[in-house]
Motif scaffolding. Structure first.
Motif, PDB file in Angstrom:
ATOM      1  N   LEU A   8       0.867  -1.171   0.000  1.00 29.72           N
ATOM      2  CA  LEU A   8       0.000   0.000   0.000  1.00 29.72           C
ATOM      3  C   LEU A   8       0.905   1.221   0.000  1.00 29.72           C
ATOM      4  N   ALA A   9       0.448   2.307  -0.603  1.00 28.30           N
ATOM      5  CA  ALA A   9       1.254   3.532  -0.664  1.00 28.30           C
ATOM      6  C   ALA A   9       1.107   4.301   0.646  1.00 28.30           C
ATOM      7  N   THR A  10       1.524   3.661   1.732  1.00 21.25           N
ATOM      8  CA  THR A  10       1.435   4.216   3.088  1.00 21.25           C
ATOM      9  C   THR A  10       2.727   3.874   3.822  1.00 21.25           C
ATOM     10  N   ASP A  11       2.876   4.412   5.027  1.00 22.50           N
ATOM     11  CA  ASP A  11       4.032   4.036   5.844  1.00 22.50           C
ATOM     12  C   ASP A  11       4.028   2.537   6.131  1.00 22.50           C
ATOM     13  N   GLY A  12       2.837   1.971   6.362  1.00 26.22           N
ATOM     14  CA  GLY A  12       2.745   0.534   6.577  1.00 26.22           C
ATOM     15  C   GLY A  12       3.221  -0.245   5.368  1.00 26.22           C
ATOM     16  N   GLY A  13       2.907   0.247   4.180  1.00 25.18           N
ATOM     17  CA  GLY A  13       3.382  -0.404   2.957  1.00 25.18           C
ATOM     18  C   GLY A  13       4.886  -0.329   2.835  1.00 25.18           C
ATOM     19  N   ALA A  16       6.394  -2.844   5.043  1.00 21.45           N
ATOM     20  CA  ALA A  16       6.319  -4.174   4.441  1.00 21.45           C
ATOM     21  C   ALA A  16       7.425  -4.374   3.412  1.00 21.45           C
ATOM     22  N   VAL A  17       7.701  -3.355   2.616  1.00 16.87           N
ATOM     23  CA  VAL A  17       8.781  -3.458   1.633  1.00 16.87           C
ATOM     24  C   VAL A  17      10.119  -3.669   2.342  1.00 16.87           C
ATOM     25  N   ALA A  18      10.344  -2.918   3.417  1.00 17.13           N
ATOM     26  CA  ALA A  18      11.597  -3.043   4.160  1.00 17.13           C
ATOM     27  C   ALA A  18      11.777  -4.453   4.705  1.00 17.13           C
ATOM     28  N   ALA A 100       6.147 -18.149  -1.346  1.00 20.55           N
ATOM     29  CA  ALA A 100       6.110 -18.943  -0.121  1.00 20.55           C
ATOM     30  C   ALA A 100       5.698 -18.110   1.075  1.00 20.55           C
ATOM     31  N   ILE A 101       5.887 -16.782   0.980  1.00 23.29           N
ATOM     32  CA  ILE A 101       5.597 -15.886   2.095  1.00 23.29           C
ATOM     33  C   ILE A 101       4.905 -14.636   1.557  1.00 23.29           C
ATOM     34  N   VAL A 102       3.882 -14.188   2.263  1.00 26.10           N
ATOM     35  CA  VAL A 102       3.252 -12.896   1.997  1.00 26.10           C
ATOM     36  C   VAL A 102       3.660 -11.948   3.117  1.00 26.10           C
ATOM     37  N   VAL A 103       4.095 -10.741   2.764  1.00 26.38           N
ATOM     38  CA  VAL A 103       4.509  -9.748   3.752  1.00 26.38           C
ATOM     39  C   VAL A 103       3.508  -8.602   3.753  1.00 26.38           C
ATOM     40  N   THR A 104       3.076  -8.230   4.943  1.00 25.57           N
ATOM     41  CA  THR A 104       2.159  -7.095   5.078  1.00 25.57           C
ATOM     42  C   THR A 104       2.677  -6.150   6.156  1.00 25.57           C
ATOM     43  N   GLY A 105       2.188  -4.904   6.119  1.00 23.16           N
ATOM     44  CA  GLY A 105       2.560  -3.923   7.122  1.00 23.16           C
ATOM     45  C   GLY A 105       1.396  -3.600   8.024  1.00 23.16           C
ATOM     46  N   ALA A 106       1.666  -2.820   9.067  1.00 24.92           N
ATOM     47  CA  ALA A 106       0.608  -2.362   9.962  1.00 24.92           C
ATOM     48  C   ALA A 106      -0.320  -1.438   9.187  1.00 24.92           C
ATOM     49  N   MET A 130      -0.341 -19.864   2.818  1.00 29.36           N
ATOM     50  CA  MET A 130       1.112 -19.720   2.919  1.00 29.36           C
ATOM     51  C   MET A 130       1.454 -18.877   4.140  1.00 29.36           C
ATOM     52  N   ALA A 131       2.729 -18.828   4.509  1.00 31.17           N
ATOM     53  CA  ALA A 131       3.154 -18.039   5.664  1.00 31.17           C
ATOM     54  C   ALA A 131       2.886 -16.560   5.424  1.00 31.17           C
ATOM     55  N   VAL A 132       2.531 -15.855   6.493  1.00 34.83           N
ATOM     56  CA  VAL A 132       2.315 -14.410   6.438  1.00 34.83           C
ATOM     57  C   VAL A 132       3.275 -13.744   7.414  1.00 34.83           C
ATOM     58  N   ALA A 133       4.079 -12.799   6.913  1.00 32.92           N
ATOM     59  CA  ALA A 133       5.033 -12.059   7.740  1.00 32.92           C
ATOM     60  C   ALA A 133       4.463 -10.671   8.022  1.00 32.92           C
ATOM     61  N   LEU A 134       4.381 -10.328   9.297  1.00 30.55           N
ATOM     62  CA  LEU A 134       3.804  -9.053   9.725  1.00 30.55           C
ATOM     63  C   LEU A 134       4.914  -8.086  10.106  1.00 30.55           C
ATOM     64  N   ALA A 135       4.998  -6.985   9.377  1.00 32.08           N
ATOM     65  CA  ALA A 135       6.020  -5.965   9.662  1.00 32.08           C
ATOM     66  C   ALA A 135       5.490  -4.994  10.706  1.00 32.08           C
ATOM     67  N   PRO A 136       6.212  -4.771  11.793  1.00 30.88           N
ATOM     68  CA  PRO A 136       5.765  -3.803  12.795  1.00 30.88           C
ATOM     69  C   PRO A 136       5.904  -2.380  12.285  1.00 30.88           C
ATOM     70  N   ARG A 137       5.200  -1.475  12.917  1.00 30.57           N
ATOM     71  CA  ARG A 137       5.358  -0.063  12.573  1.00 30.57           C
ATOM     72  C   ARG A 137       6.806   0.366  12.766  1.00 30.57           C
ATOM     73  N   GLY A 138       7.335   1.102  11.799  1.00 25.56           N
ATOM     74  CA  GLY A 138       8.695   1.600  11.908  1.00 25.56           C
ATOM     75  C   GLY A 138       9.746   0.642  11.363  1.00 25.56           C
ATOM     76  N   GLN A 139       9.320  -0.492  10.790  1.00 24.92           N
ATOM     77  CA  GLN A 139      10.286  -1.448  10.237  1.00 24.92           C
ATOM     78  C   GLN A 139      11.160  -0.789   9.177  1.00 24.92           C
ATOM     79  N   ARG A 140      10.628   0.190   8.475  1.00 23.45           N
ATOM     80  CA  ARG A 140      11.386   0.869   7.417  1.00 23.45           C
ATOM     81  C   ARG A 140      12.598   1.608   7.967  1.00 23.45           C
TER      82      ARG A 140
END
Length: 288
Positions: A8-13, A16-18, A100-106, A130-140
């Motif tokens: 998503l074009a947000t800080d959470g997105g 997730a990229v990071a 194999a993994i989906v990554v999402t952000g807050a 499949m596995a889901v990886a949750l990125a915490p806020r500020g991961q970037r």
């Protein structure tokens, strides 16, 4: 291996990229940046095929921006899908490219703390195969370019073997230490007939047995440690562990999950309230 980032074009997105970059580097994986757009959200100013065209063109522009966040050493592709259900579309796109993994952000709302479960993320961690990886806020903002260590929350419930196998495979592939933890919460103990010390001894014995199993499967170059942690609550127990930038925790899907589907259990949900490191939820079938 491919890793799909639900962008998503947000800080959470951007978080997730990071995390996706960190995981891709560590696992030698390809990174797929994806957006799923609905076919019916543009209102009255366009209709029919123009709806998808407007949405996908905007998504393409956002993904072009997202790609600038990915360093040149990570192989990257971008993907736009049009689906009625955003969560269902993310799963379909991830399956289509063989991730194999989906990554999402807050995303805002939901749990307090660094992790936040909006409706789409909530749907993902209760239905994805499949596995889901949750990125915490500020991961970037993390300074860690790669995963530093893998922590695996071990237990005795169904699916524990698949979780351990996934943790071993991930630590071996990334070449990082593996930490096995057994969390004991006083408020979850079965009753007065079993003392705190007895429960702690039982957990220690189980943790040592799992540690022996992990050591037998891992090459000698991978360090394996174990810890049994007692706390008044699950949150207290997990908070008493040392955490560093680059650490990742793996948890298993709840026993309530349908076959080959995720379901976030109550213990993992409590951990999310206080953790500020990424959490990877592994389905009963493991990570393919």
């Amino acid at each position: 291996m491919k890793i799909y980032v639900a962008y998503l074009a947000t800080d959470g997105g951007r978080d997730a990229v990071a995390l996706g970059v960190q995981l891709a580097r560590s696992l030698g994986a390809e990174l797929a940046l994806g957006m799923v757009v609905p076919p019916d959200q543009t209102g009255s100013f366009v209709s029919g095929d123009l709806t998808s065209q407007v949405l996908t063109e905007q998504a393409d522009a956002w993904l072009t921006q997202a790609r600038t966040l990915v360093p040149d050493d990570v192989t990257t592709s971008t993907h736009v899908g049009v689906h009625d259900s955003i969560a269902g579309g993310i799963i379909a796109e991830a399956e289509r490219i063989g991730a194999a993994i989906v990554v999402t952000g807050a995303t805002g709302g939901g749990l307090l703390g660094k992790h936040s479960l909006g409706p789409v993320v909530n749907d993902l961690i209760h239905s994805a195969p499949m596995a889901v990886a949750l990125a915490p806020r500020g991961q970037r903002h993390s300074k860690a370019e790669r995963v530093r260590s893998v922590t695996c929350a071990v237990g005795t419930r169904p699916g524990a073997a698949e979780l351990l196998d996934a943790a071993i495979a991930g630590a071996e592939r990334a070449g990082v230490p593996l930490r096995l933890v057994s969390l004991i919460a006083v408020d979850l103990m079965p009753g007065p007939q079993q003392s705190d010390d007895g429960k702690l001894d039982e957990a220690r014995r189980h943790s040592l047995a799992v540690l022996d199993e992990a050591r037998a499967k891992l090459p000698g170059s991978v360090e394996v440690t174990s810890a049994v942690v007692l706390g008044d609550t699950v949150e207290d127990a997990v908070n008493s562990l040392d955490w560093h930038s680059g650490d990742v925790i793996l948890v298993g899907s709840s026993r309530l999950a349908a076959p080959r589907r995720l379901f976030l259990g109550s213990t993992a949900a409590k951990m999310l309230r206080v953790l500020d490191v990424p959490m990877v939820v592994v389905p009963r079938a493991g990570i393919s």
